[in-house]
Enzyme design. Structure first.
Site, PDB file in Angstrom:
ATOM      1  N   SER A 184       0.896  -0.887  -0.164  1.00 55.05           N
ATOM      2  CA  SER A 184       0.182   0.004  -0.242  1.00 55.05           C
ATOM      3  C   SER A 184       0.629   1.805  -0.033  1.00 55.05           C
ATOM      4  O   SER A 184       2.072   1.769  -1.221  1.00 55.05           O
ATOM      5  CB  SER A 184      -1.009  -0.194   1.210  1.00 55.05           C
ATOM      6  OG  SER A 184      -2.200   0.667   0.849  1.00 55.05           O
ATOM      7  N   ASP A 230      -2.634   5.983  -4.086  1.00 53.46           N
ATOM      8  CA  ASP A 230      -1.675   5.757  -2.626  1.00 53.46           C
ATOM      9  C   ASP A 230      -0.741   4.213  -4.353  1.00 53.46           C
ATOM     10  O   ASP A 230      -1.777   4.391  -5.578  1.00 53.46           O
ATOM     11  CB  ASP A 230      -2.070   5.211  -2.045  1.00 53.46           C
ATOM     12  CG  ASP A 230      -2.948   4.153  -1.713  1.00 53.46           C
ATOM     13  OD1 ASP A 230      -3.591   3.884  -3.089  1.00 53.46           O
ATOM     14  OD2 ASP A 230      -2.914   3.558  -0.868  1.00 53.46           O
ATOM     15  N   ASP A 235      -0.896   1.104  -4.531  1.00 55.24           N
ATOM     16  CA  ASP A 235      -1.911   0.260  -4.855  1.00 55.24           C
ATOM     17  C   ASP A 235      -3.292   0.501  -5.080  1.00 55.24           C
ATOM     18  O   ASP A 235      -4.231   0.453  -6.197  1.00 55.24           O
ATOM     19  CB  ASP A 235      -2.168  -0.708  -4.552  1.00 55.24           C
ATOM     20  CG  ASP A 235      -2.565  -0.555  -2.885  1.00 55.24           C
ATOM     21  OD1 ASP A 235      -2.485   0.031  -1.985  1.00 55.24           O
ATOM     22  OD2 ASP A 235      -3.153  -1.145  -2.418  1.00 55.24           O
ATOM     23  N   ASP A 254      -5.486   2.594  -3.650  1.00 52.55           N
ATOM     24  CA  ASP A 254      -6.936   1.922  -2.662  1.00 52.55           C
ATOM     25  C   ASP A 254      -7.215   2.999  -2.524  1.00 52.55           C
ATOM     26  O   ASP A 254      -8.565   3.724  -1.901  1.00 52.55           O
ATOM     27  CB  ASP A 254      -6.635   0.834  -2.294  1.00 52.55           C
ATOM     28  CG  ASP A 254      -5.735   0.702  -1.627  1.00 52.55           C
ATOM     29  OD1 ASP A 254      -5.007   2.176  -0.913  1.00 52.55           O
ATOM     30  OD2 ASP A 254      -5.536  -0.459  -0.477  1.00 52.55           O
TER      31      ASP A 254
END
Length: 579
Positions: free
Chosen positions: A146, A305, A307, A309
């Site tokens: 993340s 960010d 990834d 999400d």
């Protein structure tokens, strides 16, 4: 097993990966470093594993990936041949070793005859969640850490509904992972042979197109976008991550014409070389985007960010300066717009329900209640929101309207079952366009929401305490608050204490206790007489303890002052405990 024994096992393993062997040799004369790398096994928690890269049992490497996947494979095998055939969808982000780790997972599963669907190049977490559902896969894996620093990577496991696995399932997988005694002995299949046998299938464009078609359904009112599209300017930064293509395609698909990408942060970069932290929660991550915004007079700045999400949003405030909104503020704007727009269109269902976490602002509950809708709190972690969506579908008693958490995670449409920054970028841009048709900025829209529902302010403090000593320090803070709970904080009496570990809510004034009907979690929440609250929660994936604060007052200034008082009082007590 002692750390020395773990180290010896690795040191004498003849088949050790050459790169890891070299790294291990470089710290061979540093007992403190060796202990840090080997004193424990990287724990497979409720969502998966996350840690720093490197050799050792307490690091992310091909052997920790194989061990985790071996446990998952045994879990899938326990569900029979159909589960093995339905298989596992696998995605990865831009981090160091992410493509290698994705393929290691596929080769481990392939050795067990389990089919895998591996994205040909980096993809976002929400697209992985969508892919599981689209492919009717039994499970999913995403390789990401993340928004953590560059030295980290991670491994998250998903269920067949596209949500992160819930605690009961996680416990079954964890038991099978823990039963793998020697991570160095886990066997993997040959990549080319598995591909030839149809056990590893590479995926990409077909899933991308299907995901984009679903993204188009996020748009509520195409007219407001059309009205302002010619002079509505968006600056977007993927912060070197996976969001570049899907976010741009999503915005374009619903009619936005002017999206300026921050060029220095456009391409994947595992070092995240232009930012201290690739986290849109950190205002510093917006420095370059703000420069771009000033140059082109952008209406809104968006940053996702690695990834994709989570998304951060910055808009011009009353001083004409770009201000990064909090996750709670963005959530309030999205929720207010979703409800009011659906009401106008006559599409708002009477059983529509809002889902938020226990550390997310209470403004969401007030917005929903003002329109006759319910809000349900879940534990922190989007898997619990995903679990509730599944429950709504099974019982039919409620319909999902919106799910969000204060840490910049939002879900508008449940075709994905994890927070989806692509959806959120599209809707927040539409909300900003709506206010522009009224001659207002998004910030002015936020003030209008506050005026209607109350001036809410929230804050967050994090203490990063690494290593063995850090774990002990975090535990001592929680123990102190549990054993001697504060009676007064910032001059206000504590009226409720919620301990999610014991599932008890203590009503202080009535000397009564209630049961909290949520899974157990090591979290403490204190509510004060004026409706303010604060919460202590150790992170499940990072060496951190987080402190959350929430207040409400009659003006923004009064609310900000009250927040500062509460924050200072709580952190002073924490400092007292640490000393």
């Amino acid at each position: 097993m002692s750390w020395e024994a773990n180290y010896e096992k690795w040191k004498h393993f003849s088949g050790l990966d050459p790169e890891l062997k070299q790294q291990l040799e470089s710290i061979a004369n540093d007992p403190k470093q060796l202990e840090e790398h080997f004193y424990k096994t990287l724990e497979f928690g409720t969502g998966g594993i996350r840690g720093e890269l490197g050799p050792g049992t307490n690091r992310m490497n091909i052997y920790s990936i194989r061990k985790a996947t071996e446990g998952l494979a045994k879990y899938i095998e326990s569900h029979g041949e159909e589960a093995k055939k339905r298989g596992v969808a696998i995605a990865y982000d831009c981090r160091f070793k992410s493509p290698e780790f994705a393929m290691e997972a596929a080769k481990t599963l392939g050795k067990h005859g389990i089919h895998t669907y591996v994205f040909e190049s980096l993809r976002s977490t929400p697209e992985l969640s969508f892919a599981i559902r689209y492919l009717h896969a039994f499970s999913g894996i995403v390789i990401t850490a993340s928004h953590n620093p560059p030295e980290y990577n991670g491994y998250k496991v998903y269920g067949e509904d596209g949500a992160q696995v819930i605690p009961e399932v996680a416990e079954e997988i964890i038991a099978k992972v823990n039963a793998v005694e020697n991570e160095l002995a886990v066997e993997v299949g040959d990549e080319e042979q598995l591909k030839a046998a149809g056990l590893i299938n590479m995926i990409g464009e077909i899933v991308d197109r299907a995901y984009l078609e679903q993204l188009k359904t996020v748009n509520l009112n195409a007219e407001v976008i059309q009205q302002v599209a010619d002079d509505f300017k968006i600056v977007y930064t993927p912060l070197h991550g996976t969001g570049n293509k899907p976010v741009r395609k999503g915005l374009e698909a619903i009619g936005f014409k002017y999206v300026q990408v921050v060029e220095e942060q456009e391409l994947p970069d595992a070092s995240f070389s232009t930012v201290k932290s690739p986290n849109p929660e950190e205002h510093a991550a917006f420095e370059l985007a703000i420069q771009y915004g000033e140059k082109i007079h952008a209406d809104i700045l968006l940053g996702t960010d690695p990834d994709t999400d989570r998304v951060g949003v910055a808009v011009r405030n009353e001083k004409g300066e770009y201000q990064v909104l909090t996750g709670n503020q963005v959530g309030a704007l999205l929720l207010h717009y979703l409800i009011t727009e659906q009401k106008k269109q006559g599409t708002l269902e009477s059983n529509a329900t809002v889902l938020k976490t226990i550390v997310t602002s209470e403004i969401g509950r007030d917005i929903a209640a003002a329109h006759g809708l319910d809000t349900i709190d879940t534990l922190t972690g989007f898997k619990f929101i995903g679990e509730k969506i599944r429950e709504f579908e099974q019982t039919g008693e409620r319909s999902f309207l919106f799910g969000y958490e204060e840490s910049y995670g939002y879900l508008v449409k449940p075709f994905a079952r994890d927070k989806d920054a692509v959806q959120a970028c599209m809707l927040i841009a539409e909300v900003a366009a709506y206010y522009k048709t009224k001659g207002m900025t998004l910030y002015e829209g936020l003030l209008e929401v506050f005026e209607q529902y109350g001036y809410y302010c929230e804050g967050l403090e994090s203490l990063t305490l690494k290593g063995k000593d850090g774990v002990e320090q975090i535990n001592s803070i929680l123990t102190a608050f549990r054993s001697a709970p504060p009676k007064v904080m910032a001059g206000k009496s504590v009226v409720e204490i919620e301990d999610y570990q014991s599932s008890r809510r203590q009503l202080v004034n009535d000397d009564k206790e209630e049961t909290i009907h949520l899974p157990k979690s090591n979290v403490l929440k204190y509510k004060l007489e004026d409706g303010s609250w604060f919460c202590l929660r150790p992170s499940g994936t990072e060496p951190k303890i987080k402190f959350y604060f929430g207040v409400k007052d009659n003006t923004l200034e009064a609310s900000e002052n009250k927040l500062e008082e509460l924050r200072n009082a709580v952190m002073a007590k924490v400092e007292e405990i640490n000393n």
